[in-house]
Design an enzyme around this catalytic site. Sequence first.
Site, PDB file in Angstrom:
ATOM      1  N   LYS A 218     -50.181  84.181  25.162  1.00  0.00           N
ATOM      2  CA  LYS A 218     -49.157  83.748  24.198  1.00  0.00           C
ATOM      3  C   LYS A 218     -48.764  84.913  23.278  1.00  0.00           C
ATOM      4  O   LYS A 218     -47.582  85.136  22.995  1.00  0.00           O
ATOM      5  CB  LYS A 218     -49.719  82.574  23.387  1.00  0.00           C
ATOM      6  CG  LYS A 218     -48.928  82.167  22.176  1.00  0.00           C
ATOM      7  CD  LYS A 218     -47.638  81.452  22.521  1.00  0.00           C
ATOM      8  CE  LYS A 218     -46.823  81.157  21.265  1.00  0.00           C
ATOM      9  NZ  LYS A 218     -45.507  80.619  21.551  1.00  0.00           N
TER      10      LYS A 218
ATOM     11  N   THR B 264     -50.937  78.069  18.074  1.00  0.00           N
ATOM     12  CA  THR B 264     -50.956  79.511  18.310  1.00  0.00           C
ATOM     13  C   THR B 264     -51.875  80.113  17.258  1.00  0.00           C
ATOM     14  O   THR B 264     -51.550  80.086  16.063  1.00  0.00           O
ATOM     15  CB  THR B 264     -49.545  80.110  18.156  1.00  0.00           C
ATOM     16  OG1 THR B 264     -48.677  79.471  19.079  1.00  0.00           O
ATOM     17  CG2 THR B 264     -49.566  81.613  18.418  1.00  0.00           C
TER      18      THR B 264
ATOM     19  N   LYS C 130     -45.628  85.676  12.181  1.00  0.00           N
ATOM     20  CA  LYS C 130     -47.042  85.327  12.406  1.00  0.00           C
ATOM     21  C   LYS C 130     -47.499  85.808  13.787  1.00  0.00           C
ATOM     22  O   LYS C 130     -48.570  86.409  13.941  1.00  0.00           O
ATOM     23  CB  LYS C 130     -47.199  83.803  12.301  1.00  0.00           C
ATOM     24  CG  LYS C 130     -48.519  83.254  12.798  1.00  0.00           C
ATOM     25  CD  LYS C 130     -48.484  81.734  12.957  1.00  0.00           C
ATOM     26  CE  LYS C 130     -49.551  81.243  13.905  1.00  0.00           C
ATOM     27  NZ  LYS C 130     -49.536  79.801  14.127  1.00  0.00           N
TER      28      LYS C 130
HETATM   29  P1  NAD Z   1     -45.652  72.385  11.577  1.00  0.00           P
HETATM   30  O1  NAD Z   1     -45.934  73.065  10.279  1.00  0.00           O
HETATM   31  O2  NAD Z   1     -44.364  71.660  11.746  1.00  0.00           O
HETATM   32  O3  NAD Z   1     -46.837  71.355  11.930  1.00  0.00           O
HETATM   33  C1  NAD Z   1     -48.171  71.582  11.618  1.00  0.00           C
HETATM   34  C2  NAD Z   1     -48.735  70.258  11.113  1.00  0.00           C
HETATM   35  O4  NAD Z   1     -50.136  70.402  10.889  1.00  0.00           O
HETATM   36  C3  NAD Z   1     -48.117  69.805   9.793  1.00  0.00           C
HETATM   37  O5  NAD Z   1     -47.540  68.513   9.935  1.00  0.00           O
HETATM   38  C4  NAD Z   1     -49.299  69.806   8.811  1.00  0.00           C
HETATM   39  O6  NAD Z   1     -49.225  68.777   7.845  1.00  0.00           O
HETATM   40  C5  NAD Z   1     -50.452  69.601   9.771  1.00  0.00           C
HETATM   41  N1  NAD Z   1     -51.733  70.008   9.226  1.00  0.00           N
HETATM   42  C6  NAD Z   1     -52.078  71.151   8.598  1.00  0.00           C
HETATM   43  N2  NAD Z   1     -53.388  71.142   8.282  1.00  0.00           N
HETATM   44  C7  NAD Z   1     -53.877  69.969   8.731  1.00  0.00           C
HETATM   45  C8  NAD Z   1     -55.165  69.379   8.710  1.00  0.00           C
HETATM   46  N3  NAD Z   1     -56.203  69.990   8.150  1.00  0.00           N
HETATM   47  N4  NAD Z   1     -55.311  68.159   9.260  1.00  0.00           N
HETATM   48  C9  NAD Z   1     -54.266  67.515   9.820  1.00  0.00           C
HETATM   49  N5  NAD Z   1     -53.023  68.019   9.876  1.00  0.00           N
HETATM   50  C10 NAD Z   1     -52.837  69.230   9.336  1.00  0.00           C
HETATM   51  O7  NAD Z   1     -45.833  73.522  12.688  1.00  0.00           O
HETATM   52  P2  NAD Z   1     -45.300  73.477  14.208  1.00  0.00           P
HETATM   53  O8  NAD Z   1     -43.982  74.153  14.278  1.00  0.00           O
HETATM   54  O9  NAD Z   1     -45.504  72.111  14.757  1.00  0.00           O
HETATM   55  O10 NAD Z   1     -46.355  74.503  14.871  1.00  0.00           O
HETATM   56  C11 NAD Z   1     -47.676  74.108  15.197  1.00  0.00           C
HETATM   57  C12 NAD Z   1     -48.303  75.232  16.001  1.00  0.00           C
HETATM   58  O11 NAD Z   1     -47.509  75.476  17.166  1.00  0.00           O
HETATM   59  C13 NAD Z   1     -48.381  76.560  15.245  1.00  0.00           C
HETATM   60  O12 NAD Z   1     -49.592  77.175  15.568  1.00  0.00           O
HETATM   61  C14 NAD Z   1     -47.180  77.342  15.782  1.00  0.00           C
HETATM   62  O13 NAD Z   1     -47.371  78.729  15.710  1.00  0.00           O
HETATM   63  C15 NAD Z   1     -47.141  76.846  17.219  1.00  0.00           C
HETATM   64  N6  NAD Z   1     -45.816  76.927  17.875  1.00  0.00           N
HETATM   65  C16 NAD Z   1     -44.687  76.526  17.219  1.00  0.00           C
HETATM   66  C17 NAD Z   1     -43.462  76.603  17.873  1.00  0.00           C
HETATM   67  C18 NAD Z   1     -42.191  76.156  17.199  1.00  0.00           C
HETATM   68  O14 NAD Z   1     -41.108  76.443  17.730  1.00  0.00           O
HETATM   69  N7  NAD Z   1     -42.244  75.454  16.079  1.00  0.00           N
HETATM   70  C19 NAD Z   1     -43.399  77.095  19.195  1.00  0.00           C
HETATM   71  C20 NAD Z   1     -44.570  77.466  19.840  1.00  0.00           C
HETATM   72  C21 NAD Z   1     -45.787  77.376  19.169  1.00  0.00           C
END
Ligand code: NAD
Length: 295
Positions: free
Chosen positions: A171, A96, A246
């Site tokens: 979204k 997102t 966010k």
């Molecule tokens: P998260 O923080 O659990 O996962 C993100 C991952 O990205 C982490 O493991 C981090 O180490 C990795 N990362 C960061 N920078 C990096 C890089 N340069 N190279 C490789 N890996 C890297 O977050 P999440 O909850 O999995 O969310 C991910 C996305 O999905 C976000 O944009 C969030 O807004 C969206 N989202 C989350 C949810 C939810 O319920 N958690 C729901 C819908 C959308």
Amino acid sequence: MTTVGFIGLGNMGGPMAANLVAAGHDVLGFDLSQTAVATAREAGVRITGSVTELAGAARVVITMLPTGRHVQDVVLGDDGVLKHAVDGTVVIDSSTIDIQSARAVHAAVTERGLPVVDAPVSGGVAKARAGTLTFMVGGTQEAVGLARPYLNVMGGNIIHAGAAGAGQAAKICNNMLFGATMTAVAEAFVLGERLGLDARSLFDIVSTSSGDSWALHNFCPWPGLVEGSAADNGYQANFAATLMSKDLRLALSAADEVGVTLPVSSSANKVFAQLASVDGHLDASAVIRQIRGRD
Ligand code: NAD
């Protein structure tokens, strides 16, 4: 079977990648977090040492990262996906992120001659695990068609929202609505409490009346009313307040860019910004604490 590169194996990306493995794909994964890497490895993801290595081997690359800056760095950066991807690689960003970043990624990837979609998701970790996410997809018909077989593995609803950035726009609108209704549901319970109403009666009435909402059923902020709710579990996050904050910020900033004033969502944004600054790790339904504390 396709070799799929998956970058960002966190709460969402981990189970999404695991579902691609379960569907028979050869999944290469990369993440900076050793914990995320270890969990993905257990699910059958082959971990690579760099984005460069991953991009050189994959035919589809999916990113699931925190923000637009992360996606731009990983896709467009010096050691990024674009520099090392082989011809024909399909690029899918499911993070997102802000619409401008999404459009910048589309422009650069398209310029390089590769199909690209922005495909953010709704449904949270539970639906990521179940492979029933809703994908909101932006891009050309052709690119969406190429991405669809992989999105189908991870999602239950794949909706083509329009051109580049349209997935992120959809979204943002959806989560803005969730943030506003979540705040309003919490306000209703706090007002009901002060007016002497029993919370169970209020829930039974609202859930069968015109005040009903998805937030009430899935993120009921009052404990003891909805089985499995975060409120019953000390507000341990199903969808963290920081993420809601966010998403509201992204919506408000997009609204600013197109000159739209959103009074209700602006208020929700302020409430969630305050909650995120003190208890951002808690569930979005913990917003009821913020409402209670505001008198
Ligand atoms: P998260 O923080 O659990 O996962 C993100 C991952 O990205 C982490 O493991 C981090 O180490 C990795 N990362 C960061 N920078 C990096 C890089 N340069 N190279 C490789 N890996 C890297 O977050 P999440 O909850 O999995 O969310 C991910 C996305 O999905 C976000 O944009 C969030 O807004 C969206 N989202 C989350 C949810 C939810 O319920 N958690 C729901 C819908 C959308």
